[in-house]
Design a protein around this motif. Structure first.
Motif: not given
Length: 267
Positions: A17-21
């Motif tokens: 999720e952090e990478e997607q954000t």
């Protein structure tokens, strides 16, 4: 020691999720800059892509919470990039989808009905009016057809109530009325001069001849209403009416005027 090092690397690795954000923020910022360079507003992109404005805005600002599942986000990014002239599939592939299954209860919730735009309500109002007018027109046409059918049925019933003798009498009466119209038979006169005489002939109020005719002259005139013959020497003029036996108009040297009206006959 090796085990501890691997554990620390695992703890420092960012979540999906952090990478997607992070990727969404980078890609959205590039799309925003490119859009502004091309002088396009976000509303214009909405018209070109049919993507809701709030989703386009969420992509540009990197707001993952206001977007659907990652697989759908990647499709939105591709369509956004294609519209701006980029290779959408290649550009959108930079956004990580991950191995997370698509949840049936995603974060992309449809807007409630209370948030419909006024233009939607306006189109719905027009549709209701068109349907109402069409239905009213059909009702009026049906009522007119029923009224005409009722009149025709009454006429047929009225005629069926008459006996055969009554119908024959009615037909004979119509024939007699049509045949009783009087017909006007044109009047024709012929004059033969025994001696030179002055003559004036008026047919239907119009003077057809006026002058002196020499001895031996024979002339004919016709009229549909009335003929008038006047001479200053009645004994010198023989006159026939409708090709009958000619007769002398009067005494020699005497003035005479004769009027003959057209006969009305009934067929």
């Amino acid at each position: 020691m090796k085990w501890l090092k691997r554990k620390d690397e695992k703890l420092n690795k960012p979540s999906i999720e952090e990478e997607q954000t992070e990727k969404l923020t980078q890609l959205g910022n590039k799309l925003r800059i490119l859009r502004e360079e091309q002088g396009l507003s976000l509303d214009e992109i909405v018209g070109l892509t049919r993507i809701p404005r709030r989703l386009l805005h969420a992509i540009e600002v990197g707001d993952l919470n206001d977007l659907p599942e990652p697989i759908y986000i990647q499709g939105l990014i591709r369509q956004f990039a294609d519209t701006l002239g980029l290779k959408g599939a290649e550009f959108a592939s930079n956004f990580p989808v991950g191995s997370q299954p698509v949840s049936l209860q995603n974060r992309w919730k449809p807007k409630p009905i209370t948030e419909l735009r006024p233009v939607h309500l306006y189109l719905l109002y027009i549709f209701v009016i068109i349907c109402s007018v069409k239905g009213l027109s059909q009702l009026l046409n049906q009522a007119a057809l029923e009224a005409n059918s009722g009149q025709n049925v009454q006429q047929v019933q009225k005629n069926s109530d008459l006996t055969t003798d009554q119908l024959q009498a009615k037909n004979m009466e119509e024939i007699q009325i049509g045949s009783s119209t009087p017909e006007v038979q044109a009047v024709e006169i012929g004059v033969t001069l025994k001696s030179s005489s002055w003559i004036r002939v008026v047919a239907d109020g119009k003077t057809e001849f006026e002058g002196v005719l020499p001895k031996g002259t024979h002339r004919n005139w016709k009229a549909t209403e009335e003929l008038t013959v006047k001479t200053d020497n009645a004994g010198g003029v023989l006159m026939s009416v409708n090709q009958q036996q000619p007769k002398q108009m009067g005494q020699p040297g005497k003035a005479e005027e004769i009027r003959i009206a057209a006969a009305k006959i009934r067929s």
